[in-house]
Write a protein that holds these residues in place. Structure first.
Motif, PDB file in Angstrom:
ATOM      1  N   ASP A 192       0.835  -1.198   0.000  1.00 31.95           N
ATOM      2  CA  ASP A 192       0.000   0.000   0.000  1.00 31.95           C
ATOM      3  C   ASP A 192       0.878   1.259   0.000  1.00 31.95           C
ATOM      4  OD1 ASP A 192      -1.977  -1.885   0.301  1.00 31.95           O
ATOM      5  OD2 ASP A 192      -2.285  -1.498   2.444  1.00 31.95           O
ATOM      6  N   TYR A 193       0.348   2.322  -0.590  1.00 29.79           N
ATOM      7  CA  TYR A 193       1.067   3.600  -0.532  1.00 29.79           C
ATOM      8  C   TYR A 193       0.067   4.742  -0.369  1.00 29.79           C
ATOM      9  CZ  TYR A 193      -0.055   3.988  -5.592  1.00 29.79           C
ATOM     10  OH  TYR A 193      -0.686   4.046  -6.816  1.00 29.79           O
ATOM     11  N   ASN A 194       0.598   5.897   0.037  1.00 27.33           N
ATOM     12  CA  ASN A 194      -0.242   7.065   0.287  1.00 27.33           C
ATOM     13  C   ASN A 194       0.401   8.291  -0.346  1.00 27.33           C
ATOM     14  OD1 ASN A 194      -2.461   8.517   1.888  1.00 27.33           O
ATOM     15  ND2 ASN A 194      -0.637   9.575   2.601  1.00 27.33           N
ATOM     16  N   ILE A 195      -0.401   9.124  -0.986  1.00 28.94           N
ATOM     17  CA  ILE A 195       0.084  10.392  -1.532  1.00 28.94           C
ATOM     18  C   ILE A 195      -0.472  11.509  -0.664  1.00 28.94           C
ATOM     19  CG2 ILE A 195       0.090  11.965  -3.502  1.00 28.94           C
ATOM     20  CD1 ILE A 195      -0.250   9.547  -5.320  1.00 28.94           C
ATOM     21  N   HIS A 196       0.438  12.221   0.021  1.00 25.02           N
ATOM     22  CA  HIS A 196       0.034  13.348   0.858  1.00 25.02           C
ATOM     23  C   HIS A 196       0.361  14.642   0.127  1.00 25.02           C
ATOM     24  CE1 HIS A 196      -0.740  15.485   4.662  1.00 25.02           C
ATOM     25  NE2 HIS A 196       0.197  16.319   4.216  1.00 25.02           N
ATOM     26  N   THR A 197      -0.604  15.568   0.061  1.00 21.88           N
ATOM     27  CA  THR A 197      -0.374  16.847  -0.586  1.00 21.88           C
ATOM     28  C   THR A 197      -0.448  17.963   0.444  1.00 21.88           C
ATOM     29  OG1 THR A 197      -2.722  16.982  -1.159  1.00 21.88           O
ATOM     30  CG2 THR A 197      -1.240  16.118  -2.827  1.00 21.88           C
ATOM     31  N   SER A 198       0.504  18.894   0.352  1.00 20.26           N
ATOM     32  CA  SER A 198       0.563  20.046   1.257  1.00 20.26           C
ATOM     33  C   SER A 198       0.475  21.310   0.414  1.00 20.26           C
ATOM     34  CB  SER A 198       1.877  20.041   2.054  1.00 20.26           C
ATOM     35  OG  SER A 198       2.004  18.867   2.814  1.00 20.26           O
ATOM     36  N   TYR A 199      -0.734  21.737   0.152  1.00 21.10           N
ATOM     37  CA  TYR A 199      -0.929  22.948  -0.644  1.00 21.10           C
ATOM     38  C   TYR A 199      -2.265  23.544  -0.247  1.00 21.10           C
ATOM     39  CZ  TYR A 199      -1.150  26.068  -4.704  1.00 21.10           C
ATOM     40  OH  TYR A 199      -1.224  27.165  -5.518  1.00 21.10           O
ATOM     41  N   ILE A 200      -2.220  24.586   0.529  1.00 21.80           N
ATOM     42  CA  ILE A 200      -3.388  25.238   1.125  1.00 21.80           C
ATOM     43  C   ILE A 200      -3.992  24.347   2.207  1.00 21.80           C
ATOM     44  CG2 ILE A 200      -5.647  26.313   0.749  1.00 21.80           C
ATOM     45  CD1 ILE A 200      -4.816  26.889  -2.114  1.00 21.80           C
ATOM     46  N   MET A 201      -4.190  23.066   1.895  1.00 22.85           N
ATOM     47  CA  MET A 201      -4.707  22.117   2.876  1.00 22.85           C
ATOM     48  C   MET A 201      -3.814  20.881   2.893  1.00 22.85           C
ATOM     49  SD  MET A 201      -8.816  22.313   2.091  1.00 22.85           S
ATOM     50  CE  MET A 201      -9.234  21.434   3.604  1.00 22.85           C
ATOM     51  N   GLU A 202      -3.862  20.150   4.022  1.00 21.41           N
ATOM     52  CA  GLU A 202      -3.126  18.884   4.142  1.00 21.41           C
ATOM     53  C   GLU A 202      -4.101  17.753   3.828  1.00 21.41           C
ATOM     54  OE1 GLU A 202       0.149  18.676   4.891  1.00 21.41           O
ATOM     55  OE2 GLU A 202       0.321  20.857   5.081  1.00 21.41           O
ATOM     56  N   LEU A 203      -3.851  17.028   2.715  1.00 22.08           N
ATOM     57  CA  LEU A 203      -4.790  16.007   2.253  1.00 22.08           C
ATOM     58  C   LEU A 203      -4.059  14.706   1.954  1.00 22.08           C
ATOM     59  CD1 LEU A 203      -6.822  18.273  -0.199  1.00 22.08           C
ATOM     60  CD2 LEU A 203      -7.501  17.595   2.108  1.00 22.08           C
ATOM     61  N   ASP A 204      -4.753  13.584   2.180  1.00 16.15           N
ATOM     62  CA  ASP A 204      -4.178  12.259   1.935  1.00 16.15           C
ATOM     63  C   ASP A 204      -5.031  11.482   0.948  1.00 16.15           C
ATOM     64  OD1 ASP A 204      -1.820  11.844   3.778  1.00 16.15           O
ATOM     65  OD2 ASP A 204      -3.325  12.548   5.213  1.00 16.15           O
ATOM     66  N   THR A 205      -4.342  10.707   0.121  1.00 10.56           N
ATOM     67  CA  THR A 205      -4.996   9.783  -0.792  1.00 10.56           C
ATOM     68  C   THR A 205      -4.370   8.407  -0.601  1.00 10.56           C
ATOM     69  OG1 THR A 205      -5.415  11.509  -2.410  1.00 10.56           O
ATOM     70  CG2 THR A 205      -5.542   9.260  -3.183  1.00 10.56           C
ATOM     71  N   PRO A 206      -4.940   7.556   0.264  1.00 14.58           N
ATOM     72  CA  PRO A 206      -4.390   6.208   0.463  1.00 14.58           C
ATOM     73  C   PRO A 206      -4.772   5.276  -0.682  1.00 14.58           C
ATOM     74  CG  PRO A 206      -6.314   6.539   1.852  1.00 14.58           C
ATOM     75  CD  PRO A 206      -6.068   7.850   1.165  1.00 14.58           C
ATOM     76  N   CYS A 207      -3.814   4.497  -1.122  1.00 19.14           N
ATOM     77  CA  CYS A 207      -4.033   3.515  -2.188  1.00 19.14           C
ATOM     78  C   CYS A 207      -3.613   2.138  -1.666  1.00 19.14           C
ATOM     79  CB  CYS A 207      -3.222   3.872  -3.429  1.00 19.14           C
ATOM     80  SG  CYS A 207      -3.709   5.428  -4.201  1.00 19.14           S
ATOM     81  N   THR A 208      -4.509   1.186  -1.703  1.00 12.56           N
ATOM     82  CA  THR A 208      -4.229  -0.158  -1.191  1.00 12.56           C
ATOM     83  C   THR A 208      -4.181  -1.160  -2.329  1.00 12.56           C
ATOM     84  OG1 THR A 208      -6.583  -0.525  -0.782  1.00 12.56           O
ATOM     85  CG2 THR A 208      -5.278   0.341   1.044  1.00 12.56           C
ATOM     86  N   VAL A 209      -3.403  -2.199  -2.112  1.00 18.35           N
ATOM     87  CA  VAL A 209      -3.289  -3.269  -3.103  1.00 18.35           C
ATOM     88  C   VAL A 209      -4.570  -4.098  -3.066  1.00 18.35           C
ATOM     89  CG1 VAL A 209      -1.969  -5.287  -3.838  1.00 18.35           C
ATOM     90  CG2 VAL A 209      -0.792  -3.320  -2.807  1.00 18.35           C
ATOM     91  N   THR A 210      -5.186  -4.273  -4.209  1.00 18.68           N
ATOM     92  CA  THR A 210      -6.391  -5.092  -4.294  1.00 18.68           C
ATOM     93  C   THR A 210      -5.985  -6.564  -4.366  1.00 18.68           C
ATOM     94  OG1 THR A 210      -7.530  -3.323  -5.494  1.00 18.68           O
ATOM     95  CG2 THR A 210      -8.496  -5.531  -5.614  1.00 18.68           C
ATOM     96  N   GLY A 211      -6.474  -7.373  -3.419  1.00 22.64           N
ATOM     97  CA  GLY A 211      -6.107  -8.792  -3.401  1.00 22.64           C
ATOM     98  C   GLY A 211      -4.639  -9.008  -3.153  1.00 22.64           C
ATOM     99  N   PRO A 212      -4.094  -8.484  -2.052  1.00 24.41           N
ATOM    100  CA  PRO A 212      -2.659  -8.622  -1.783  1.00 24.41           C
ATOM    101  C   PRO A 212      -2.262 -10.077  -1.591  1.00 24.41           C
ATOM    102  CG  PRO A 212      -3.835  -7.866   0.169  1.00 24.41           C
ATOM    103  CD  PRO A 212      -4.840  -7.871  -0.945  1.00 24.41           C
ATOM    104  N   PRO A 213      -0.953 -10.385  -1.743  1.00 23.10           N
ATOM    105  CA  PRO A 213       0.120  -9.430  -2.054  1.00 23.10           C
ATOM    106  C   PRO A 213       0.213  -9.131  -3.541  1.00 23.10           C
ATOM    107  CG  PRO A 213       1.052 -11.610  -1.807  1.00 23.10           C
ATOM    108  CD  PRO A 213      -0.418 -11.744  -1.489  1.00 23.10           C
ATOM    109  N   ALA A 214       0.885  -8.038  -3.881  1.00 23.92           N
ATOM    110  CA  ALA A 214       1.166  -7.719  -5.279  1.00 23.92           C
ATOM    111  C   ALA A 214       2.242  -8.671  -5.791  1.00 23.92           C
ATOM    112  CB  ALA A 214       1.637  -6.268  -5.382  1.00 23.92           C
ATOM    113  N   PRO A 215       2.440  -8.733  -7.106  1.00 24.78           N
ATOM    114  CA  PRO A 215       3.502  -9.597  -7.639  1.00 24.78           C
ATOM    115  C   PRO A 215       4.880  -9.235  -7.079  1.00 24.78           C
ATOM    116  CG  PRO A 215       2.047  -8.842  -9.389  1.00 24.78           C
ATOM    117  CD  PRO A 215       1.674  -8.072  -8.164  1.00 24.78           C
ATOM    118  N   VAL A 216       5.752 -10.229  -7.050  1.00 31.56           N
ATOM    119  CA  VAL A 216       7.116 -10.028  -6.565  1.00 31.56           C
ATOM    120  C   VAL A 216       7.900  -9.198  -7.577  1.00 31.56           C
ATOM    121  CG1 VAL A 216       9.293 -11.186  -6.021  1.00 31.56           C
ATOM    122  CG2 VAL A 216       7.126 -12.129  -5.187  1.00 31.56           C
TER     123      VAL A 216
END
Length: 448
Positions: free
Chosen positions: A164-188
């Motif tokens: 899983d990874y998250n993109i945090h943006t700091s511009y006027i507001m502090e916002l997060d966009t979490p992205c999770t692996v669908t059906g983990p684990p991802a390929p090696v």
């Protein structure tokens, strides 16, 4: 000091809401990677399905897309007990800029996890810098990389898959966009083959989050520490310890839980250790951690700023002449006196220390008579004004001569500067039967 007033308008609020959608617009499908290949030793880029949740303020539903990512390591054939550095690169995020307005540079901070499998299981926390090129309106989000480390605890093939990874943006507001692996684990994406089987430090720590605003608390949990041991949990900037610290005590099983408030913007990782100082044999980490923001100006407030200007390195003298005591013709001996006090002010800031040196000419007398420069000796002393970052050290007692000697100095350091007073007792060894009369030499001091 000129105050800077921050104005807030409804259009900017609307733009902040739109920015929250840095959360990802699907860039398209893509072939999913095949099953993990435990025997693989070369790093490969893999595709995997991703479920991303935009910030609620964006007002758009979750997005299911495809991420292309690659895992690389600094050592693919480590020994048990070695620390392996891991880089998780999102080559193609499952998103693009959803708005027509361009996004500025250096507002995105990524964090994530790498999943270990095979001979060793667990997650590696990774984090990236707050750095990105400008993103044009409706343009694709750029590639980004995150780094972290793990300690090899078992021999054999260890697989690494994007997590899983998250993109945090700091511009006027502090916002997060979490992205999770669908059906983990991802390929090696990468496989390392560990060898050896000696004694291993199995202490381990986990973080409740890989990023947070300045002042946020992160929960740090540890396992396999010495039961009953006092544990220090601290922030790190490379090999240096930051001001973020707390303590805990391991329970009967060697586990502990601590809450660390991370306020220092220089903190890039977190470690835990037994004893009074970091010891790789009795500690765990660092786990990557990123300070994403904090200290924003609330509506109706004003931000005050000022500037501390770097100064200079300078010296002043209490006078420019010294009258040494007289000696008798035929007897000679020590002609003594005191150097006029020298005051050194180091207001430069930075890491550089300074050195104050002196050299003297021959002492010239009547009819061309001379007393050698090597006959002048001194006994230096130096005092540091309280509160100065540096500490002054006096030079060695001995001859000055025409070649010169050190009167006082301060060393280089992480933070230097201050005010110092330098003195010296002077003694000119006058040979017996030196011609009667007045003799004079010039002592030149140089500050570098």
């Amino acid at each position: 000091m000129r105050p800077t007033t921050r104005r807030s308008t409804e259009p900017r609020r609307r733009w902040a809401a739109a920015l929250g959608i840095t959360a990802l617009v699907v860039t398209g499908g893509g072939l999913l990677g095949g099953p993990a290949q435990a025997a693989a030793t070369a790093s490969v880029a893999v595709d995997f399905p991703t479920h991303c949740i935009p910030p609620p303020i964006a007002g758009i539903p979750p997005i299911d897309g495809t991420t292309t990512a690659q895992i690389t390591v600094d050592d693919a054939t480590p020994q048990v007990g070695d620390t392996v550095a891991v880089t998780y690169t999102v080559v193609v995020p499952a998103a693009s800029n959803p708005v027509d307005l361009a996004l500025p540079a250096d507002i995105m901070t990524p964090t994530g996890k790498v999943t270990l499998g095979g001979a060793q299981s667990g997650d590696v926390t990774v984090a990236g810098p707050k750095k990105n090129p400008p993103v044009p309106g409706k343009g694709a989000f750029p590639s980004f990389s995150m780094t972290g480390t793990f300690t090899v605890t078992a021999p054999g093939a260890i697989t690494l898959s994007p997590g899983d990874y998250n993109i945090h943006t700091s511009y006027i507001m502090e916002l997060d966009t979490p992205c999770t692996v669908t059906g983990p684990p991802a390929p090696v994406s990468e496989t390392v083959v560990a060898t050896g089987g000696g004694q291993v430090n199995e202490r381990a720590v986990q973080l409740s989050a890989a990023s947070g605003q300045a002042g946020d608390e992160v929960t740090v949990t540890g396992t396999k520490f010495t039961p009953g041991a006092g544990i220090t949990v601290v922030g790190r900037d490379g090999d240096a310890q930051t001001g973020d610290t707390t303590t805990a005590t391991a329970d009967g099983s060697g586990a502990f839980t601590a809450r660390l408030a991370v306020s220092d913007p220089d903190t890039t990782g977190i470690v835990a250790y037994e004893g009074g100082a970091w010891d790789a044999e009795k500690g765990a980490g660092p786990l990557a951690y990123t300070v994403t923001g904090g200290g924003e100006i609330p509506d109706g407030s004003q931000q005050l700023t000022t500037t501390v200007r770097a100064g200079t390195l300078s010296m002043t003298q209490a006078g420019d002449s010294v009258q040494l005591s007289g000696v008798d013709f035929g007897r000679g001996g020590a002609s003594t006196g005191d150097l006029r006090t020298v005051t050194v002010e180091d207001f430069r800031g930075g890491p550089a220390g300074w050195s104050l040196t002196g050299k003297v000419t021959d002492f010239k007398g009547p009819g061309g008579a001379r007393i050698s420069a090597d006959a002048l000796g001194w006994t230096p002393s130096c005092a540091t004004k309280p509160g100065s970052p540096s500490t002054c050290a006096a030079g060695s007692a001995g001859a000055v001569g025409s070649a010169g000697a050190t009167l006082a100095s301060t060393p280089d350091g992480a933070a230097t500067g201050g005010e110092f007073t330098v003195d010296a007792g002077l003694s000119l060894d006058v040979p017996a039967f030196t011609g009667a009369g007045s003799y004079a030499g010039v002592l030149t001091l140089t500050l570098t």
